[in-house]
Scaffold this active site. Structure first.
Site, PDB file in Angstrom:
ATOM      1  N   GLY B  48       0.834  -1.222   0.056  1.00 34.11           N
ATOM      2  CA  GLY B  48      -0.185  -0.092   0.103  1.00 34.11           C
ATOM      3  C   GLY B  48       1.012   1.335   0.081  1.00 34.11           C
ATOM      4  N   ILE B  72      -3.144  -0.695  -4.653  1.00 40.36           N
ATOM      5  CA  ILE B  72      -4.304  -1.203  -5.288  1.00 40.36           C
ATOM      6  C   ILE B  72      -5.036  -0.138  -6.150  1.00 40.36           C
ATOM      7  CG2 ILE B  72      -5.912  -0.648  -3.495  1.00 40.36           C
ATOM      8  CD1 ILE B  72      -7.065  -3.708  -3.865  1.00 40.36           C
ATOM      9  N   ASN B 108      -3.135  -6.437  -5.684  1.00 44.42           N
ATOM     10  CA  ASN B 108      -3.908  -6.707  -4.408  1.00 44.42           C
ATOM     11  C   ASN B 108      -3.072  -7.492  -3.340  1.00 44.42           C
ATOM     12  OD1 ASN B 108      -5.690  -7.499  -2.409  1.00 44.42           O
ATOM     13  ND2 ASN B 108      -7.352  -7.586  -3.644  1.00 44.42           N
ATOM     14  N   ALA B 109      -2.438  -7.114  -2.703  1.00 47.90           N
ATOM     15  CA  ALA B 109      -1.479  -7.734  -1.799  1.00 47.90           C
ATOM     16  C   ALA B 109      -1.996  -8.527  -0.844  1.00 47.90           C
ATOM     17  CB  ALA B 109      -0.313  -6.742  -1.052  1.00 47.90           C
ATOM     18  N   ASP B 131      -5.280   1.891   5.272  1.00 41.76           N
ATOM     19  CA  ASP B 131      -6.595   2.285   5.620  1.00 41.76           C
ATOM     20  C   ASP B 131      -7.268   1.789   6.788  1.00 41.76           C
ATOM     21  OD1 ASP B 131      -9.564   2.579   5.373  1.00 41.76           O
ATOM     22  OD2 ASP B 131      -9.574   2.153   3.417  1.00 41.76           O
ATOM     23  N   THR B 206       6.870   9.584   4.282  1.00 40.92           N
ATOM     24  CA  THR B 206       5.578   9.382   3.604  1.00 40.92           C
ATOM     25  C   THR B 206       4.668  10.866   3.371  1.00 40.92           C
ATOM     26  OG1 THR B 206       4.201   8.620   5.330  1.00 40.92           O
ATOM     27  CG2 THR B 206       5.693   6.993   4.065  1.00 40.92           C
ATOM     28  N   GLU B 207       3.903  10.625   2.283  1.00 37.61           N
ATOM     29  CA  GLU B 207       3.128  11.750   1.941  1.00 37.61           C
ATOM     30  C   GLU B 207       2.136  11.799   3.135  1.00 37.61           C
ATOM     31  OE1 GLU B 207       4.035   9.971  -0.250  1.00 37.61           O
ATOM     32  OE2 GLU B 207       5.193  11.257  -1.528  1.00 37.61           O
ATOM     33  N   GLU B 208       1.770  10.522   3.614  1.00 37.12           N
ATOM     34  CA  GLU B 208       0.724  10.625   4.800  1.00 37.12           C
ATOM     35  C   GLU B 208       1.329  10.977   6.118  1.00 37.12           C
ATOM     36  OE1 GLU B 208      -2.694   9.893   5.528  1.00 37.12           O
ATOM     37  OE2 GLU B 208      -2.999   9.752   3.139  1.00 37.12           O
TER      38      GLU B 208
END
Lengths: 425, 233
Positions: B48, B72, B108-109, B131, B206-208
């Site tokens: 992800g 994904i 889709n890991a 998520d 990370t962007e998040e």
């Protein structure tokens, strides 16, 4: 004459001495007594599917037997959907029976008492699960049942203990896939170690250690479509046959993790395909001639080197010979009088259930046995006639079994497992 | 779009098995000219990977490792692809580092990880700001569940590391609980976290992570070691 619903599932025990059939939400047990089959047990799943209005979801799409889309309704006041019974399994030397029900997502356990006066089937446990059970297998100790559900999880359940509320949305599965599970098998390797083999709607067959099910041993890679079921021959427990949405059935040495045999049945089955195999409207092509088919069941005979399988909505039973090296070759085909719905192996016999709705309540089930002399399988006409008379006689006045032609439970469900990824982004 | 249902039948491409995977396309600089074979295997996976910030920062730190991001969402994957192409082009001929060791796949890991990686192939797996799937009914859609951890343990070598970071405290507790309970993982302590360079990259790259930084939110980190598989009877 009132129409008796076709048999959706059949299981034999002791070379056909005892035969269990599923008719709608009912299990009926027959036994050979004085040379003829007689009904000796019966159980109806009385659990009514109550759907609270809050959890009412849009009706799932499905197809009826003519291949047309039907809307399922399960809301209160709507027509009651017959609850299917799946995965009937005999164990404990025939003294117990396990099955799954759709209505309350339960595993049901029966004691089989052959001396029972009125009913040899006695329900001893009904354990509900969080998601709909799809397949079951029994640990070699006979005390633990492993259940694979449609959500992809496997749960372990003690057979003899009381029903527990602890198995709920919060409880932890012992292993899982992120895909609908279609089959599960407990098996002991030739190294004496124990394993669980699980198959799913993606192409996966996963082999996990047991009871240390958090240790994955390997995957068997080779299917390109869903796997409908797997079967392990008792005469070669390190081998495994598998089939599903692919044109080929496969044979593996699962302990080594290698494919050893493959049989492509496409040409063989093409003449037997019909309008029932046209793809559903929403997956159909511009010419309306897209065909979809799948193996619904493959079984390995326990004592002799043969596999048997059928393609859904055809009347052809295909029997393959397995060589010493695991090569698969066509041994025989048997045309049944109607489309095959279910298949099981029982010693050197095969039992099939047929879509006999146009037969005037004949030909529910056929028994097919292996003749050592000719090395061929053939329908046992006398035994088959006996079991069919017993079914017809015992169910003709049965309010559960009597049905209308247009309310027959959808019998051809396997192909709906096929993925249509092209319709999603 | 922000979410993608991990259970649905997306049109995904994945190899039939790890042996069938063509890595040369993703890491052309690691193809042996003489044999055409890969000189390296992917050993670090960012599950992800989102917009790829973590990979971009890990890339020069682990020049000997191949790093794969799995994402994904189609558009996000496309963005990361473009970002990596640009990074490689901008550093063409650079003697320092040219980002040949990172790439991204739409995958889709949760379903197909074992199609890509062999047993014990990975040394590090990252789960950064997954998520949260707040609803209890949706917990199976979480990327860390006890059943999926068995599959992560399969592709992770013994001694390998699982990294998790989230700004959702509830999800953090969930991930810690499941990883701690799993017999094949053991939590690494704060001292270990403090000295590990991946932890600081993960916190900041990370962007998040940057978004949480801007909002002055909390970031919860937990790392776990892959324990040896037990001797099975």
């Amino acid at each position: 004459m009132a129409l008796i619903h076709p048999v959706q599932s059949v299981v034999g025990f002791n070379g056909g001495e005892i035969v269990y059939v599923v008719v709608k939400n009912m299990i009926v047990m027959y036994r050979v007594l004085y040379g003829d089959y007689q009904m000796v047990g019966q159980w109806v799943d009385e659990h009514i599917d109550t759907v609270s209005p809050l959890s009412k979801k849009p009706a799932k799409k499905s197809k009826n037997n003519a291949g047309n889309a039907v809307e399922k309704t399960s809301a209160k006041g709507g027509p009651v959907i017959p609850s299917n019974i799946r995965a009937v399994t005999v164990f404990d030397s025939g003294k117990k029976l396990a099955a799954c029900t759709d209505s309350d997502k339960a595993v049901v356990i029966f004691e089989v008492d052959l001396n029972g006066v009125e009913n040899c089937l006695k329900l001893v446990k009904r354990q509900p699960f969080p998601k709909r059970p799809n397949a079951i297998t029994i640990d070699e100790d006979g005390k633990t049942l492993l259940m694979a559900d449609k959500f992809g999880d496997v749960y372990s359940m003690s057979i003899d203990s009381e029903v527990t509320d602890a198995i709920n949305e919060e409880s932890s599965p012992i292993l899982g896939h992120v895909s609908m599970l279609t089959d599960i098998k407990f098996v002991k390797g030739t190294n004496d170690k124990k394993y669980l083999i699980t198959a799913d709607r993606d192409e996966h067959i996963k082999i996990s250690h047991y009871p240390e099910s958090y240790v994955v041993s390997k995957w068997l890679f080779g299917h390109k479509e869903f796997v409908c079921n797997v079967s392990i021959p008792a005469w070669k427990p390190k081998w495994l046959a598998s089939a599903g949405g692919d044109d080929s059935v496969l044979l593996w040495n699962w302990m080594k993790g290698v494919k050893i045999g493959e049989f492509n049945y496409k040409e063989l089955i093409t003449p037997y395909l019909s309008d029932l195999h046209l793809a559903a409207a929403r997956f159909q092509n511009a010419n309306n001639d897209s065909i979809e088919y799948a193996v619904a069941k493959i079984v390995a005979l326990p004592h002799i080197p043969y596999l048997a399988f059928f393609v859904e909505a055809t009347n052809l039973l295909v029997i393959l010979k397995v060589s010493q090296d695991g090569e698969l070759s066509q041994a025989q085909t048997i045309e049944l009088p109607f489309n095959v719905i279910a298949l099981c192996e029982d010693e050197n016999k095969l039992l099939v259930a047929l879509d006999n709705r146009s037969s005037n309540n004949r030909d529910f089930v056929e028994l097919i046995s292996f003749d050592e002399n000719t090395q061929k399988f053939a329908i046992e006409s006398t035994e088959s006639r006996s079991i069919n008379s017993a079914i017809s006689f015992s169910l003709v006045d049965n309010h559960v079994a009597i049905t209308e032609v247009d309310s027959i439970y959808p019998l051809y469900n396997t192909i709906s497992l096929k993925k249509h990824g092209e319709h999603f982004s | 779009r922000a979410h993608s249902n991990p259970f649905s039948d997306h049109q995904l491409e994945y190899p039939e098995s790890p042996d069938a995977m063509d890595w040369a396309e993703l890491y052309p600089a690691y193809v042996d000219g003489a044999t055409g074979k890969m000189t390296q295997e992917v050993t670090i996976a960012d599950i992800g990977c989102g917009f790829g910030g973590l990979m971009v920062d890990l890339s020069p730190e682990f020049p000997k490792d191949l790093i794969l991001g799995m994402e994904i969402r189609v558009q996000v994957t496309n963005y990361v692809e473009d970002r990596i192409i640009a990074l490689r082009n901008n550093n063409l001929g650079s003697t320092e580092h040219n980002y040949q060791n990172i790439n991204v796949l739409r995958a889709n890991a949760m379903k197909f990880l074992p199609n890509f990686f062999k047993r014990g192939q990975l040394s590090k797996m990252f789960f950064c700001f997954p998520d949260p799937h707040f609803k209890q009914r949706k917990h199976k859609a979480r990327i860390i569940t006890n059943t999926l951890l068995s599959e992560y343990a399969y592709v992770l070598r013994e001694g390998g590391t699982v990294y998790t970071i989230t700004d959702v405290e509830d999800l953090h507790h969930w991930m810690v609980k499941h990883l701690t309970e799993h017999p094949l993982f053991e939590r690494l302590d704060g001292e270990w976290e403090a000295q590990d360079k991946c932890v600081s990259i993960m916190r900041n790259a990370t962007e998040e992570g940057k978004k949480v930084e801007r909002k002055r939110g909390d970031k919860f980190v937990a790392c776990f070691k892959r324990l040896p598989s037990p001797q099975l009877s």
